[in-house]
Design a protein around this motif. Sequence first.
Motif, PDB file in Angstrom:
ATOM      1  N   SER A  29      43.464  40.038  44.792  1.00 27.21           N
ATOM      2  CA  SER A  29      43.245  39.300  43.563  1.00 27.21           C
ATOM      3  C   SER A  29      42.218  38.204  43.890  1.00 27.21           C
ATOM      4  O   SER A  29      41.854  38.022  45.037  1.00 27.21           O
ATOM      5  N   LYS A  30      41.816  37.434  42.939  1.00 27.01           N
ATOM      6  CA  LYS A  30      40.723  36.464  43.042  1.00 27.01           C
ATOM      7  C   LYS A  30      40.509  35.795  44.427  1.00 27.01           C
ATOM      8  O   LYS A  30      41.391  35.131  44.948  1.00 27.01           O
ATOM      9  N   VAL A  31      39.305  35.981  44.975  1.00 30.67           N
ATOM     10  CA  VAL A  31      38.870  35.279  46.189  1.00 30.67           C
ATOM     11  C   VAL A  31      37.601  34.549  45.795  1.00 30.67           C
ATOM     12  O   VAL A  31      36.639  35.176  45.356  1.00 30.67           O
ATOM     13  N   ASN A  35      37.153  26.627  42.371  1.00 29.55           N
ATOM     14  CA  ASN A  35      38.411  26.650  41.613  1.00 29.55           C
ATOM     15  C   ASN A  35      38.116  25.965  40.272  1.00 29.55           C
ATOM     16  O   ASN A  35      38.648  24.885  39.984  1.00 29.55           O
ATOM     17  N   CYS A  36      37.221  26.581  39.493  1.00 33.97           N
ATOM     18  CA  CYS A  36      36.724  25.941  38.265  1.00 33.97           C
ATOM     19  C   CYS A  36      37.881  25.563  37.323  1.00 33.97           C
ATOM     20  O   CYS A  36      38.802  26.363  37.137  1.00 33.97           O
ATOM     21  N   VAL A  37      37.759  24.388  36.714  1.00 34.06           N
ATOM     22  CA  VAL A  37      38.853  23.923  35.841  1.00 34.06           C
ATOM     23  C   VAL A  37      39.077  24.862  34.665  1.00 34.06           C
ATOM     24  O   VAL A  37      40.176  24.975  34.163  1.00 34.06           O
ATOM     25  N   TYR A  38      38.014  25.560  34.263  1.00 34.12           N
ATOM     26  CA  TYR A  38      38.106  26.411  33.069  1.00 34.12           C
ATOM     27  C   TYR A  38      38.311  27.890  33.414  1.00 34.12           C
ATOM     28  O   TYR A  38      38.260  28.737  32.529  1.00 34.12           O
ATOM     29  N   CYS A  39      38.474  28.242  34.688  1.00 33.98           N
ATOM     30  CA  CYS A  39      38.450  29.655  35.088  1.00 33.98           C
ATOM     31  C   CYS A  39      39.386  30.484  34.202  1.00 33.98           C
ATOM     32  O   CYS A  39      40.546  30.125  34.008  1.00 33.98           O
TER      33      CYS A  39
HETATM   34  S1  SF4 Z   1      35.013  30.823  36.994  1.00 39.83           S
HETATM   35 FE1  SF4 Z   1      34.817  29.641  38.862  1.00 39.83          FE
HETATM   36  S2  SF4 Z   1      36.786  29.858  39.938  1.00 39.83           S
HETATM   37 FE2  SF4 Z   1      36.691  31.448  38.342  1.00 39.83          FE
HETATM   38  S3  SF4 Z   1      35.908  33.219  39.461  1.00 39.83           S
HETATM   39 FE3  SF4 Z   1      34.124  32.191  38.520  1.00 39.83          FE
HETATM   40  S4  SF4 Z   1      33.379  30.787  40.082  1.00 39.83           S
HETATM   41 FE4  SF4 Z   1      35.429  31.435  40.737  1.00 39.83          FE
END
Ligand code: SF4
Length: 268
Positions: A29-31, A35-39
């Motif tokens: 899963s996500k790597v 760690n964007c606040v809006y991800c």
């Molecule tokens: S939005 Fe930000 S945290 Fe989410 S996958 Fe893209 S770069 Fe990574």
Amino acid sequence: MKNARRYCYGPFQSRRLGLSLGIDILPRSKVCTYNCVYCEIGHTKPDYLVSPEYRVQDPPSSTFQKELKSRFEYTTTLNSITFGYNGEPTLNENIIDFLEIAKEERDKIDWRHGEPKLTLFTNSSTLYSKKIRDRVKNFDLILAKLDAGNDDDFKRINCPHKDVPSLETIIDSLVKLKEEMPKENKLAIQCLICDSYKEDFISNNNDRNISDLAHAFKKIKPNLIQVYSIARMPANYFVFSIDDERKSEIVSIFRGIINDDKIEIKYY
Ligand code: SF4
């Protein structure tokens, strides 16, 4: 029984890409390096928030080619074959092997409305490496993230791993990437601007950031700038989407400062 590895998702109708087949080349899963606040796919778990030097060694298995063949058999109207969706795809050391297989399978099909673009989503954090730029420049379309024009906004919005270089270095790598790309391939900057309900959290929708972003774009000279906002559930409850009026205002500010007709600027 172990779950079979799966690479292809969709196709989905995308606001910015049209009919897009998603390709996920990361094994877990996500790597991600951010760690964007809006991800929109949730928080990056602490163990999976990685340095831009971290590499996933995961070459394509025969399943990848089989999945592509079966999707292409039924969908001959795709607009994009899009690498991304589940973290930062440039962390996969074998990204070029995946690209070559996708290109080979794409070129075998008689596409009804022209061939789909091979598109890459990247958060731009690894592009300081020439080796990575030499890989990504082979995509027809690179969608590179830049939501902040200064380090303060960058740290607040994208919450990068401690080893991610400064924003100045990231902007400089985007300048280099654009210069090094073959002229027929395109660089689009994806710029997500959001608002905040929390009094002590300043979002990237602030005058200084918008102006700094415009000056960064002026240096990068991308083919296209895409301004957009949150469209699905964000990782943090306190951020929310800006409206179309504000997006249009931001586009006007960008146009005024960039002052270059060759750069297309759109909001979604
Ligand atoms: S939005 Fe930000 S945290 Fe989410 S996958 Fe893209 S770069 Fe990574």
